[in-house]
Design a protein around this motif. Structure first.
Motif, PDB file in Angstrom:
ATOM      1  N   MET A  74       0.844  -1.167   0.000  1.00 54.11           N
ATOM      2  CA  MET A  74       0.000   0.000   0.000  1.00 54.11           C
ATOM      3  C   MET A  74       0.892   1.233   0.000  1.00 54.11           C
ATOM      4  O   MET A  74       1.790   1.356   0.814  1.00 54.11           O
ATOM      5  N   ILE A  75       0.641   2.130  -0.936  1.00 49.79           N
ATOM      6  CA  ILE A  75       1.437   3.347  -1.071  1.00 49.79           C
ATOM      7  C   ILE A  75       0.661   4.523  -0.481  1.00 49.79           C
ATOM      8  O   ILE A  75      -0.544   4.633  -0.649  1.00 49.79           O
ATOM      9  N   GLU A  76       1.385   5.406   0.218  1.00 50.72           N
ATOM     10  CA  GLU A  76       0.786   6.632   0.731  1.00 50.72           C
ATOM     11  C   GLU A  76       0.358   7.494  -0.454  1.00 50.72           C
ATOM     12  O   GLU A  76       1.082   7.620  -1.435  1.00 50.72           O
ATOM     13  N   LEU A  77      -0.793   8.119  -0.375  1.00 45.72           N
ATOM     14  CA  LEU A  77      -1.320   8.949  -1.445  1.00 45.72           C
ATOM     15  C   LEU A  77      -0.393  10.115  -1.763  1.00 45.72           C
ATOM     16  O   LEU A  77      -0.218  10.487  -2.925  1.00 45.72           O
ATOM     17  N   THR A  78       0.262  10.676  -0.756  1.00 45.87           N
ATOM     18  CA  THR A  78       1.164  11.814  -0.973  1.00 45.87           C
ATOM     19  C   THR A  78       2.396  11.424  -1.790  1.00 45.87           C
ATOM     20  O   THR A  78       3.066  12.289  -2.340  1.00 45.87           O
ATOM     21  N   SER A  79       2.692  10.133  -1.906  1.00 48.75           N
ATOM     22  CA  SER A  79       3.842   9.669  -2.684  1.00 48.75           C
ATOM     23  C   SER A  79       3.673   9.943  -4.174  1.00 48.75           C
ATOM     24  O   SER A  79       4.655  10.007  -4.914  1.00 48.75           O
ATOM     25  N   LEU A  80       2.445  10.091  -4.616  1.00 48.05           N
ATOM     26  CA  LEU A  80       2.202  10.360  -6.034  1.00 48.05           C
ATOM     27  C   LEU A  80       2.765  11.706  -6.458  1.00 48.05           C
ATOM     28  O   LEU A  80       3.067  11.919  -7.625  1.00 48.05           O
ATOM     29  N   LEU A  81       2.924  12.629  -5.509  1.00 46.15           N
ATOM     30  CA  LEU A  81       3.418  13.971  -5.805  1.00 46.15           C
ATOM     31  C   LEU A  81       4.831  14.205  -5.289  1.00 46.15           C
ATOM     32  O   LEU A  81       5.322  15.326  -5.332  1.00 46.15           O
ATOM     33  N   SER A 130       6.546   6.539  -0.296  1.00 47.85           N
ATOM     34  CA  SER A 130       6.240   6.232   1.094  1.00 47.85           C
ATOM     35  C   SER A 130       5.166   5.139   1.115  1.00 47.85           C
ATOM     36  O   SER A 130       4.105   5.307   0.533  1.00 47.85           O
ATOM     37  N   TYR A 131       5.490   4.021   1.780  1.00 42.60           N
ATOM     38  CA  TYR A 131       4.584   2.888   1.831  1.00 42.60           C
ATOM     39  C   TYR A 131       3.938   2.794   3.214  1.00 42.60           C
ATOM     40  O   TYR A 131       4.622   2.920   4.220  1.00 42.60           O
ATOM     41  N   LYS A 132       2.639   2.538   3.245  1.00 47.91           N
ATOM     42  CA  LYS A 132       1.975   2.238   4.514  1.00 47.91           C
ATOM     43  C   LYS A 132       2.407   0.849   4.959  1.00 47.91           C
ATOM     44  O   LYS A 132       2.732   0.635   6.111  1.00 47.91           O
ATOM     45  N   SER A 133       2.386  -0.098   4.022  1.00 43.28           N
ATOM     46  CA  SER A 133       2.776  -1.459   4.362  1.00 43.28           C
ATOM     47  C   SER A 133       3.216  -2.217   3.119  1.00 43.28           C
ATOM     48  O   SER A 133       2.828  -1.896   2.007  1.00 43.28           O
ATOM     49  N   ILE A 134       4.070  -3.216   3.370  1.00 45.58           N
ATOM     50  CA  ILE A 134       4.507  -4.147   2.329  1.00 45.58           C
ATOM     51  C   ILE A 134       4.304  -5.541   2.898  1.00 45.58           C
ATOM     52  O   ILE A 134       4.697  -5.819   4.029  1.00 45.58           O
ATOM     53  N   GLU A 135       3.680  -6.420   2.113  1.00 49.94           N
ATOM     54  CA  GLU A 135       3.427  -7.792   2.561  1.00 49.94           C
ATOM     55  C   GLU A 135       4.133  -8.770   1.636  1.00 49.94           C
ATOM     56  O   GLU A 135       4.055  -8.656   0.414  1.00 49.94           O
ATOM     57  N   PHE A 136       4.837  -9.736   2.228  1.00 48.67           N
ATOM     58  CA  PHE A 136       5.554 -10.762   1.479  1.00 48.67           C
ATOM     59  C   PHE A 136       4.917 -12.119   1.738  1.00 48.67           C
ATOM     60  O   PHE A 136       4.508 -12.410   2.856  1.00 48.67           O
ATOM     61  N   LEU A 137       4.887 -12.961   0.717  1.00 53.16           N
ATOM     62  CA  LEU A 137       4.387 -14.326   0.848  1.00 53.16           C
ATOM     63  C   LEU A 137       5.542 -15.296   0.636  1.00 53.16           C
ATOM     64  O   LEU A 137       6.206 -15.253  -0.397  1.00 53.16           O
ATOM     65  N   SER A 138       5.820 -16.136   1.609  1.00 51.16           N
ATOM     66  CA  SER A 138       6.872 -17.156   1.580  1.00 51.16           C
ATOM     67  C   SER A 138       8.265 -16.616   1.245  1.00 51.16           C
ATOM     68  O   SER A 138       8.984 -17.206   0.437  1.00 51.16           O
ATOM     69  N   LYS A 170      15.577   4.932   0.059  1.00 53.53           N
ATOM     70  CA  LYS A 170      14.931   6.152  -0.441  1.00 53.53           C
ATOM     71  C   LYS A 170      13.433   5.975  -0.298  1.00 53.53           C
ATOM     72  O   LYS A 170      12.804   5.265  -1.066  1.00 53.53           O
ATOM     73  N   GLY A 171      12.863   6.589   0.707  1.00 57.09           N
ATOM     74  CA  GLY A 171      11.443   6.454   0.982  1.00 57.09           C
ATOM     75  C   GLY A 171      11.235   5.908   2.372  1.00 57.09           C
ATOM     76  O   GLY A 171      12.172   5.824   3.162  1.00 57.09           O
ATOM     77  N   SER A 172      10.006   5.542   2.690  1.00 60.14           N
ATOM     78  CA  SER A 172       9.747   5.013   4.020  1.00 60.14           C
ATOM     79  C   SER A 172       8.725   3.886   3.950  1.00 60.14           C
ATOM     80  O   SER A 172       7.915   3.812   3.036  1.00 60.14           O
ATOM     81  N   VAL A 173       8.810   3.019   4.938  1.00 66.88           N
ATOM     82  CA  VAL A 173       7.874   1.916   5.098  1.00 66.88           C
ATOM     83  C   VAL A 173       7.436   1.922   6.553  1.00 66.88           C
ATOM     84  O   VAL A 173       8.270   1.918   7.448  1.00 66.88           O
ATOM     85  N   ASN A 174       6.126   1.949   6.795  1.00 64.56           N
ATOM     86  CA  ASN A 174       5.636   1.945   8.168  1.00 64.56           C
ATOM     87  C   ASN A 174       5.482   0.547   8.729  1.00 64.56           C
ATOM     88  O   ASN A 174       5.616   0.337   9.925  1.00 64.56           O
ATOM     89  N   GLN A 175       5.176  -0.436   7.852  1.00 66.51           N
ATOM     90  CA  GLN A 175       4.966  -1.796   8.345  1.00 66.51           C
ATOM     91  C   GLN A 175       5.350  -2.813   7.277  1.00 66.51           C
ATOM     92  O   GLN A 175       5.021  -2.652   6.109  1.00 66.51           O
TER      93      GLN A 175
END
Length: 166
Positions: free
Chosen positions: A1-8, A13-21, A42-47
């Motif tokens: 999930m990308i933060e909406l403000t990242s478009l500009l 900036s990511y709200k979250s990144i999920e990995f499978l296996s 470069k950027g941020s990840v909250n979860q």
């Protein structure tokens, strides 16, 4: 999930990144726990979260985990939790300065490194650094008795012993 403000913005900036296996090495786990290389990101990840995570650790099979890592925006990791539902194992890591606080609980725990010792209802608290694991509180049940105390497991980087002997 990308933060909406990242478009500009130039930085994503990511709200979250999920990995499978995913499969990660012990070096990758160290990066996550000790935030090595975080300034290069470069950027941020909250979860971060992962299901069926495998940690490759030489000489032992740790099994699969579910992982959840929460980060304070722009700073280090706030917590990393590994859970193995099938083994009844939970390990929580929280950075504190140069070390990481660790809390471990398990319904059953087989001691690593070739030991045949099996503990039940294990709980432990301590710290881990890049050179040692220290449990200040350690509790477990074995053969209808109680095992309690503390423990230190220290190690050196590969080649350090050879370099210190030269």
């Amino acid at each position: 999930m990308i933060e909406l403000t990242s478009l500009l913005s130039k930085e994503v900036s990511y709200k979250s990144i999920e990995f499978l296996s995913p499969v990660i090495s012990q070096e990758s786990l160290a990066w996550l726990l000790f935030s090595q290389g975080a300034k290069k990101w470069k950027g941020s990840v909250n979860q971060l979260s992962a299901t069926n995570l495998t940690v490759v650790w030489p000489g032992t099979n740790l099994g699969a985990f579910d992982m959840r890592a929460v980060r304070d925006p722009g700073t280090a990791w706030q917590s990393v939790t590994l859970v193995s539902p099938e083994k009844g194992l939970s390990v929580e890591f929280q950075p504190k300065g140069e070390t990481v606080q660790i809390k471990l609980s398990a319904k059953s725990f087989a001691m690593p490194f070739g030991s045949s010792l099996n503990l039940a209802d294990v709980s432990a608290e301590g710290t881990v650094s890049q050179s040692a694991l220290t449990f200040n509180k350690l509790y477990g049940v074995i053969h209808n008795g109680i095992l309690s105390g503390n423990a230190i497991l220290a190690w050196m980087p590969a080649g350090a012993l050879r370099e210190s002997c030269i």
